[in-house]
Design a protein around this motif. Structure first.
Motif, PDB file in Angstrom:
ATOM      1  N   THR A 239       0.947  -1.300   0.137  1.00  0.00           N
ATOM      2  CA  THR A 239       0.083  -0.190  -0.037  1.00  0.00           C
ATOM      3  C   THR A 239       0.973   1.358  -0.170  1.00  0.00           C
ATOM      4  OG1 THR A 239      -0.097  -0.308   2.378  1.00  0.00           O
ATOM      5  CG2 THR A 239      -2.054  -0.937   1.177  1.00  0.00           C
ATOM      6  N   PRO A 240       1.505   1.737  -0.979  1.00  0.00           N
ATOM      7  CA  PRO A 240       2.252   2.844  -1.130  1.00  0.00           C
ATOM      8  C   PRO A 240       1.619   4.100  -0.886  1.00  0.00           C
ATOM      9  CG  PRO A 240       1.917   2.075  -3.463  1.00  0.00           C
ATOM     10  CD  PRO A 240       1.191   1.267  -2.383  1.00  0.00           C
ATOM     11  N   HIS A 243       5.632   8.562   0.006  1.00  0.00           N
ATOM     12  CA  HIS A 243       6.777   8.572  -0.802  1.00  0.00           C
ATOM     13  C   HIS A 243       7.957   8.578  -0.277  1.00  0.00           C
ATOM     14  CE1 HIS A 243       9.463  11.331  -3.505  1.00  0.00           C
ATOM     15  NE2 HIS A 243       9.053   9.987  -4.508  1.00  0.00           N
ATOM     16  N   GLU A 372       1.472  11.556  -8.914  1.00  0.00           N
ATOM     17  CA  GLU A 372       1.630   9.985  -8.656  1.00  0.00           C
ATOM     18  C   GLU A 372       1.011   9.663  -7.008  1.00  0.00           C
ATOM     19  OE1 GLU A 372       2.620   7.484 -10.576  1.00  0.00           O
ATOM     20  OE2 GLU A 372       2.715   9.009 -12.140  1.00  0.00           O
ATOM     21  N   THR A 373       1.340  10.748  -6.368  1.00  0.00           N
ATOM     22  CA  THR A 373       1.113  10.417  -5.028  1.00  0.00           C
ATOM     23  C   THR A 373      -0.717  10.213  -4.946  1.00  0.00           C
ATOM     24  OG1 THR A 373       2.952  11.555  -4.107  1.00  0.00           O
ATOM     25  CG2 THR A 373       0.891  11.236  -2.483  1.00  0.00           C
ATOM     26  N   ARG A 376      -1.653   6.668  -5.948  1.00  0.00           N
ATOM     27  CA  ARG A 376      -1.244   5.751  -5.101  1.00  0.00           C
ATOM     28  C   ARG A 376      -2.110   5.759  -4.068  1.00  0.00           C
ATOM     29  NH1 ARG A 376       5.326   6.762  -5.218  1.00  0.00           N
ATOM     30  NH2 ARG A 376       5.156   5.809  -2.907  1.00  0.00           N
ATOM     31  N   SER A 380      -4.784   2.619  -3.168  1.00  0.00           N
ATOM     32  CA  SER A 380      -4.725   1.894  -2.000  1.00  0.00           C
ATOM     33  C   SER A 380      -5.741   2.170  -1.048  1.00  0.00           C
ATOM     34  CB  SER A 380      -3.522   2.518  -1.235  1.00  0.00           C
ATOM     35  OG  SER A 380      -2.257   2.408  -2.150  1.00  0.00           O
ATOM     36  N   PRO A 408      -0.817   3.712 -10.681  1.00  0.00           N
ATOM     37  CA  PRO A 408       0.127   4.288 -10.323  1.00  0.00           C
ATOM     38  C   PRO A 408       1.463   3.586 -11.642  1.00  0.00           C
ATOM     39  CG  PRO A 408      -0.570   3.487  -8.394  1.00  0.00           C
ATOM     40  CD  PRO A 408      -1.530   2.924  -9.597  1.00  0.00           C
ATOM     41  N   ASP A 413      11.472   5.148  -6.604  1.00  0.00           N
ATOM     42  CA  ASP A 413      10.930   5.518  -5.252  1.00  0.00           C
ATOM     43  C   ASP A 413      11.959   5.462  -4.121  1.00  0.00           C
ATOM     44  OD1 ASP A 413       8.765   6.352  -3.809  1.00  0.00           O
ATOM     45  OD2 ASP A 413       8.506   4.632  -2.916  1.00  0.00           O
ATOM     46  N   ILE A 428       1.336  -2.160  -7.176  1.00  0.00           N
ATOM     47  CA  ILE A 428       0.396  -1.695  -8.278  1.00  0.00           C
ATOM     48  C   ILE A 428      -0.243  -2.990  -8.914  1.00  0.00           C
ATOM     49  CG2 ILE A 428       0.888  -1.244 -11.035  1.00  0.00           C
ATOM     50  CD1 ILE A 428       3.567   0.010 -10.095  1.00  0.00           C
ATOM     51  N   CYS A 431      -3.447  -2.918  -6.830  1.00  0.00           N
ATOM     52  CA  CYS A 431      -4.401  -2.025  -7.269  1.00  0.00           C
ATOM     53  C   CYS A 431      -5.022  -2.514  -8.247  1.00  0.00           C
ATOM     54  CB  CYS A 431      -3.456  -0.571  -7.658  1.00  0.00           C
ATOM     55  SG  CYS A 431      -2.711   0.436  -6.194  1.00  0.00           S
TER      56      CYS A 431
END
Length: 600
Positions: A239-240, A243, A372-373, A376, A380, A408, A413, A428, A431
């Motif tokens: 679950t990213p 960052h 991108e955040t 994610r 998530s 994502p 990272d 990913i 997701c």
């Protein structure tokens, strides 16, 4: 007879029942005397059961009438067979049926005549008495689930279904209902236990006292960096939310190199929830109570900041709420996890996280990191919400037709001092498959389903699953060729594949009447359960089993489905197949035993 006739005439004139059924009594709704089950139970498709006030046993409405009919038929058959034997000259002894119950004559109470009087008067007994044996058994068994009437012993209660899908924390199997939550330690319902729903609600509503001092962070930046590195290597990839470079920079500023830095409530929650996640896993897997208590303390502090996260939310506030939601997933009772996830997801929708950056006006400028955040965080939260809602039998959080945000991207990272790579490839894939799960729950598990379209829907979802498999990165595609944490990531990708097939082809939700399709459906489900067992066994060896109820119920579903499919076979089982089945069940029991030990 005179008394019975009088009561019968009174009941015929009334529409009310003499005793409400258990469900109507608990829910405090009007019950009636409809034969075969009261109207509320029939409308809810529930079994209408009533506890006898004398015997204490729960029976189904109409059970006595059914038994009387069966006795009458059996007596008639016995008389017919007896007459046939007499026609052949065989002497048949008459059957003596027990006499009707008659109350004993009143007696005066005599203490010396009671069965326990000898034990009380004579002192120690050479062997265990009945009372002492029962007392020791009751002390060794968990308490009954509060508020659940009827036969509910050790989490197993009577049910009418031979096999059911996952319903919250429970499943039905061959007339039994097994609820995982009933096996939890008794303190999970205590308001003082951080794992309880009552604790969560009281904390977020400000009903619990605020801690006198803030939970201290690790003493040095190096120690904090070690914890953060463990977190980003083991837990964050699934679950990213965070960052890594941004978070590590915040660690440096938090209280070590920049005393003037004043963290926002969201930043404080991120820091403490990272530690709560890690210490909780360390405590559970190593049976370390100190680590678990520290995790609860960090979590309690973050709940006290819930108001600050929701009063004027921004992206970082959604990140913080998402971390709390993920932590709540660990607890046995799902209510708090679902409520928190629902709130965090609503805020994410309010901020437009479900929309692509391309859909925003040119005036709304977002850099690549923010874009991108947002991806994610949304996916998530969506994945967690889909898993919780699907297992609890609740509607999906959002239609896929209303979402256009992209998945994502596998961007680098890592820190600039580390080798460049994407650390959340497994996240990913998670997701993407939860997007498929959302479609499956919205169609195959919907309240209103079309039996004629069932086969077509299953095949369409199978094609989407096949595309998902083809998109798995080679780094996590084959566990046998992976190293370190990538091997565990690859195993969980295979686990999600098997779980999807198990839920998609579960016999309890198959609406097709095509015998060939039904047989194929059962075979695929059996293969998925076997594949899941192989994956879970390897995860057990790596001490990487996912312990929350949300996965334990899937393990139970795989066990019960395997036994059910084998019991429905037309051809007899061979000795080799029987030995394999015994071996598989032994492995499953070993896995469940270890999970039970780790969960206390």
């Amino acid at each position: 007879d005179e008394f019975s006739q009088t009561v019968r005439r009174r009941l015929e004139k009334s529409s009310r029942t003499g005793q409400a059924c258990d469900r109507c009594k608990v829910r405090k709704i009007r019950c009636d005397a409809t034969p075969g089950g009261c109207t509320p139970c029939r409308q809810n498709n529930s079994e209408c059961r009533t506890i006898d006030r004398i015997t204490g046993r729960a029976t189904t409405r109409g059970h006595s009438d059914k038994l009387e009919d069966e006795i009458r038929i059996l007596r008639q058959k016995v008389n017919e067979y007896g007459q046939q034997l007499r026609d052949f000259g065989v002497e048949v002894q008459p059957i003596e049926f027990p006499a009707p119950y008659a109350p004993p004559p009143p007696q005066s109470w005599n203490a010396s005549a009671t069965p326990w009087a000898e034990t009380i008067q004579a002192g120690p007994h050479p062997g265990p008495t009945f009372n002492s044996t029962v007392s020791s058994l009751l002390q060794a068994l968990p308490a009954f689930r509060s508020g659940a009437p009827g036969d509910n012993y050790l989490g197993v209660s009577s049910a009418s279904s031979y096999l059911s899908t996952i319903t919250g924390t429970s499943l039905q199997f061959f007339g039994m209902k097994i609820d995982v939550a009933d096996f939890a330690p008794n303190d999970t319902d205590d308001i003082t236990s951080p794992a309880s729903y009552e604790f969560f609600v009281s904390a977020v509503l400000g009903r619990l006292p605020v801690p006198q001092q803030e939970m201290p962070l690790p003493n040095t930046e190096a120690e904090m960096g070690v914890y953060a590195d463990w977190y980003f290597r083991t837990l964050s990839p699934y679950t990213p939310i965070l960052h890594k470079p941004t978070f590590m920079y915040m660690v440096c500023r938090f209280q070590y190199n920049d005393p003037s830095f004043k963290p926002s409530p969201a930043e404080t929650v991120m820091m403490h929830m990272m530690l709560a996640h890690l210490k909780y896993q360390l405590g559970q897997r190593n049976q370390d109570k100190n680590s678990t208590d520290e995790a609860h303390a960090h979590y309690r502090l973050c709940l006290g900041l819930f108001y600050d996260l929701t009063i004027s939310p921004k992206l970082e506030d959604v990140q913080a709420m998402a971390l709390i939601s993920i932590h709540l997933r660990n607890f046995t009772k799902p209510g708090a996890a679902w409520m928190m996830t629902r709130k965090a997801f609503d805020v994410a929708i309010e901020l437009g996280l479900h929309r692509s950056a391309k859909a925003w006006s040119e005036e709304t400028k977002m850099d690549d990191l923010e874009i991108e955040t947002r991806k994610r965080v949304f996916w998530s939260l969506h994945g967690l919400h889909v898993h919780l809602s699907g297992k609890l039998g609740r509607p999906m959080p959002i239609r896929m037709e209303d979402v256009d945000i992209e998945f994502p991207e596998p961007v680098n990272d890592n820190l600039h001092t580390e080798a460049p790579k994407c650390s959340f490839l497994v996240g990913i894939q998670a997701c993407k498959i939860t997007a498929l799960l959302s479609q499956m729950y919205s169609s195959i598990y919907a309240v209103r389903r079309d039996p004629l379209a069932h086969e077509q829907t299953v095949r369409r979802l199978e094609e989407l699953l096949h595309q998902w498999r083809n998109d798995i990165p080679h780094e996590i595609s084959d566990p046998s060729r992976c190293k370190d944490e990538n091997r565990v990531f690859a195993l969980y990708v295979q686990y999600w594949d098997a779980e999807f097939q198990l839920l998609l082809h579960h016999p309890a939700i198959c609406l097709s009447t095509n015998p060939e399709f039904v047989t194929q459906n059962s075979n695929i489900c059996l293969m998925a359960a076997t594949k899941m067992l192989q994956v879970v066994e390897q995860l057990q060896q790596f001490n990487s089993l996912d312990l929350p109820w949300i996965n334990v119920t899937v393990y139970l579903a795989a066990i019960f489905t395997t036994l059910f499919v084998q019991s429905q076979r037309q051809e007899p089982i061979t000795l080799i197949e029987m030995e394999k089945l015994r071996r598989d069940m032994a492995i499953w029991l070993d896995v469940m035993g270890e999970i039970g030990k780790l969960l206390g």
